[in-house]
Design an enzyme around this catalytic site. Sequence first.
Site, PDB file in Angstrom:
ATOM      1  N   PRO A   1      13.271  35.028  26.263  1.00  0.00           N
ATOM      2  CA  PRO A   1      12.730  36.016  27.199  1.00  0.00           C
ATOM      3  C   PRO A   1      12.818  35.514  28.636  1.00  0.00           C
ATOM      4  CG  PRO A   1      10.948  34.826  26.148  1.00  0.00           C
ATOM      5  CD  PRO A   1      12.213  34.334  25.511  1.00  0.00           C
TER       6      PRO A   1
ATOM      7  N   CYS B   1      24.293  47.258  56.658  1.00  0.00           N
ATOM      8  CA  CYS B   1      25.316  48.181  57.137  1.00  0.00           C
ATOM      9  C   CYS B   1      26.193  48.576  55.949  1.00  0.00           C
ATOM     10  CB  CYS B   1      26.137  47.505  58.245  1.00  0.00           C
ATOM     11  SG  CYS B   1      27.231  48.645  59.101  1.00  0.00           S
TER      12      CYS B   1
ATOM     13  N   GLY C   1      16.127  39.993  26.020  1.00  0.00           N
ATOM     14  CA  GLY C   1      16.446  41.367  26.373  1.00  0.00           C
ATOM     15  C   GLY C   1      15.312  42.349  26.180  1.00  0.00           C
TER      16      GLY C   1
ATOM     17  N   ARG D   1      13.301  38.244  31.754  1.00  0.00           N
ATOM     18  CA  ARG D   1      12.760  39.386  32.484  1.00  0.00           C
ATOM     19  C   ARG D   1      11.310  39.690  32.073  1.00  0.00           C
ATOM     20  NH1 ARG D   1      15.697  44.112  33.908  1.00  0.00           N
ATOM     21  NH2 ARG D   1      17.361  43.392  32.512  1.00  0.00           N
TER      22      ARG D   1
ATOM     23  N   TYR E   1      23.112  48.888  38.898  1.00  0.00           N
ATOM     24  CA  TYR E   1      22.794  49.557  37.629  1.00  0.00           C
ATOM     25  C   TYR E   1      22.059  50.880  37.794  1.00  0.00           C
ATOM     26  CZ  TYR E   1      22.918  44.533  36.346  1.00  0.00           C
ATOM     27  OH  TYR E   1      23.235  43.204  36.213  1.00  0.00           O
TER      28      TYR E   1
END
Length: 432
Positions: A292, A362, A249, A294, A335
Site C-alpha cells: 500500500p 503557461c 492499488g 496511496r 489521468y
Amino acid sequence: MFVSENLNVNEKGHLTAGGMDTVELAEKYGTPLYVMDEQVIRSACRRFKSSIDKYYGGKGLVCYAGKAFSCLEMCRVIASEGLGLDAVSIGELYTALKAGFPMEKIGFHGNNKTDEELEFAVDNGVGHIVVDNISELRRLERIAAEKNACPDIMFRIKPGIDAHTHKFIMTGQIDSKFGFALETGEAFEAVKEAVECKNVKLSGLECHIGSQIFDITPFEKAAEKMLEFIAEIKAELGYDIEILDLGGGFGIRYLESDDPKPFEEYMERVSKVVKQTCGELGITQPAIFIEPGRSIAAPAGITLYTVGARKEIPEIRTYISVDGGMTDNPRYILYQSEYTAIVANKAGEPKDEKVTIAGKCCESGDLIGENMPLQHAESGDILAVCATGAYNYSMSSNYNRIPKPAVIFISNGEARVVVKRETPEDIIRNDI
C-alpha cells in the site's frame, strides 16, 4: 462533508486538519504548501499491519510504496511503524539509506533498472530485488558474481487480471511494460532460468494489477492465479516459492461519492482465497507481502494554495487561479483525476458554485479540476485540495522553473517542516 476523517471546521469557519487551522498554517508557512497529518499516516500503517498479522498469522509484511510519497521523515515514520518499503529508483533507495531505514526490509522495483542501481542495491543489502525482465536477471547475475554476492530476488508477474481502473494505471494485463506474462509461458521460462542461477536466489513472486481499485474481486483472482503458478513451479521444477507479494492499488476517497472498502475487509477476503487455494493445490502457504502506498499517504495530505485571479466567462465557466498547479499536482492533466476542494477560510459556507481551478503555468491544460463544487472564491482566499498526500509531491516538477512547495508534517497540534520550500537559487543549483 469531508473525504478525510481528520478534516473539520472550527469556530472561525476555517478548515482544520488534525485540529490545526489550515488558514493559519498557510499564513505561517506560505503557499503552495503540502500538509501531511502524521497521525493519519501512522493509523493507516497500524491498521494494515494489524490486519496482515491477524489474517496471515504473522507470516506477512506490509511494504509502503515509496513512490507515493517519499522523503527522509516519511521513511523514518514508516520504519518506526515496523513496515517494509518498496523503492523504484536509486533516489528512493538513497533516501531510505540516509534515513536509517533497515535495507533488508526493502524491495527494489522497476522495469528498467540501470547497472548503477543494481550495484547500489547489492552493495547496500537490499532485501529483495524485484526482477522485471530476463535481461535484468542476466545483468544482475553478472553483477552479483563480480561482487561475490547472492541477492534475493522476486519476479514481477503479469497475472492477466483486469483491474477496472484507468488504462494508464492498469499494470496486471498482458499489454503492460511491467513484468513477465503468464499467458505466453514467458514467466515459467524465466523461473527455470533463475533457479539455475548461481548468484541470485529466487525467493518470491510479485504482482501488481493497478491503482485506485475499489473492487476486491480482482485482488482475489490475482491471488488465485499467482498461487496456481507457484503450484506449477513446485510440480514441474520441485522448487518452493517462499514469498508471494500481492501488490497494492487499494482505492481511497477523493470525492464524497467514492466508496473504498476497509483495509481489513480486503485482507480478510483475500486471505480466505489464499488459504483455500493453497489447500486445494496442496502447497505450503507462502509469506504474503502487500504494497500500500496511496492508501497510507493520500488521505493524510492536503495542499493549500492562495487564490489569485477570478475570471468569469459568461455562459461558459468561471476560472479560479491559484499559485500552484500542474507543477505540484499533475494528476489531472495525466489521468483526469478528480479532487475535492474547499475554500479554507470559508469552509463552513455552502458550495454554491462550480468552477475550474487553474494553475499558474503557461500551459492551457494546467488545471487541477473542472466543474468543481466550491464556496465563492475571491483573490486572497486560501484554497485547500484534499487527499493530495500521494503522487503530488512525488510527481512534482520545476516546469516553468517554478520552485517546489514545502512539506510540513502536523501532529498533536504541532507542525514541522520536513521538506524545505525551494528557492530560485535551488532552481539554478546544477546549472553550469
